[in-house]
Design a protein around this motif. Structure first.
Motif, PDB file in Angstrom:
ATOM      1  N   ARG A  15       0.908  -1.241  -0.223  1.00 24.86           N
ATOM      2  CA  ARG A  15      -0.136  -0.035   0.037  1.00 24.86           C
ATOM      3  C   ARG A  15       0.787   1.325   0.038  1.00 24.86           C
ATOM      4  O   ARG A  15       0.305   2.364  -0.552  1.00 24.86           O
ATOM      5  CB  ARG A  15      -0.823  -0.017   1.121  1.00 24.86           C
ATOM      6  N   TRP A  16       1.866   1.262   0.697  1.00 27.43           N
ATOM      7  CA  TRP A  16       2.866   2.401   0.593  1.00 27.43           C
ATOM      8  C   TRP A  16       4.237   2.383   0.206  1.00 27.43           C
ATOM      9  O   TRP A  16       4.909   1.461   0.064  1.00 27.43           O
ATOM     10  CB  TRP A  16       3.175   2.729   2.271  1.00 27.43           C
ATOM     11  N   ILE A  17       4.602   3.592  -0.272  1.00 19.95           N
ATOM     12  CA  ILE A  17       6.002   3.808  -0.709  1.00 19.95           C
ATOM     13  C   ILE A  17       6.920   4.834   0.129  1.00 19.95           C
ATOM     14  O   ILE A  17       6.316   6.044   0.224  1.00 19.95           O
ATOM     15  CB  ILE A  17       6.129   3.996  -2.202  1.00 19.95           C
ATOM     16  N   ALA A  18       7.995   4.632   0.431  1.00 17.55           N
ATOM     17  CA  ALA A  18       8.280   5.600   1.362  1.00 17.55           C
ATOM     18  C   ALA A  18       9.721   6.216   0.396  1.00 17.55           C
ATOM     19  O   ALA A  18      10.507   5.157  -0.213  1.00 17.55           O
ATOM     20  CB  ALA A  18       9.161   5.029   2.828  1.00 17.55           C
ATOM     21  N   ALA A  19       9.923   7.414   0.461  1.00 18.97           N
ATOM     22  CA  ALA A  19      11.113   7.704  -0.379  1.00 18.97           C
ATOM     23  C   ALA A  19      11.869   8.647   0.490  1.00 18.97           C
ATOM     24  O   ALA A  19      11.279   9.695   1.028  1.00 18.97           O
ATOM     25  CB  ALA A  19      10.354   8.399  -1.841  1.00 18.97           C
ATOM     26  N   SER A  20      13.213   8.637   0.352  1.00 16.78           N
ATOM     27  CA  SER A  20      14.110   9.649   0.993  1.00 16.78           C
ATOM     28  C   SER A  20      14.567  10.735   0.045  1.00 16.78           C
ATOM     29  O   SER A  20      15.426  10.240  -1.068  1.00 16.78           O
ATOM     30  CB  SER A  20      15.302   8.927   1.931  1.00 16.78           C
ATOM     31  N   THR A  21      14.613  11.963   0.125  1.00 16.80           N
ATOM     32  CA  THR A  21      15.270  12.934  -0.778  1.00 16.80           C
ATOM     33  C   THR A  21      16.182  13.758   0.084  1.00 16.80           C
ATOM     34  O   THR A  21      16.034  13.874   1.489  1.00 16.80           O
ATOM     35  CB  THR A  21      14.278  13.830  -1.379  1.00 16.80           C
TER      36      THR A  21
END
Length: 75
Positions: A15-21
């Protein structure tokens, strides 16, 4: 310049995508709904860069790790 993607993770339930920038000083973690791409929430405060992300098996907890400060945050 524009933010650069450093790490991402898909939750076990899909259900979720985590992304670090990366930016100047602090990292930004975005939590996105995988079906729509809508940003559900933003987690801020951890020193940049966050280079590793992992969801718990239940998909309810996100761990983020920073290489420079050698810390792990739980969200």
């Amino acid at each position: 310049g524009s933010p650069q993607l450093r790490a991402f993770a898909l939750s076990p339930n899909g259900r979720w995508i985590a992304a670090s920038t990366t930016g100047e000083g602090l990292a930004t973690l975005g939590i996105y709904h995988s079906d729509t791409g809508f940003r559900q929430s933003t987690c801020e405060g951890q020193m940049s860069p966050v280079t590793a992300l992992a969801f718990s098996p239940s998909s309810s907890l996100l761990a983020s790790a920073g290489v420079r400060s050698s810390d792990v945050w739980l969200w």
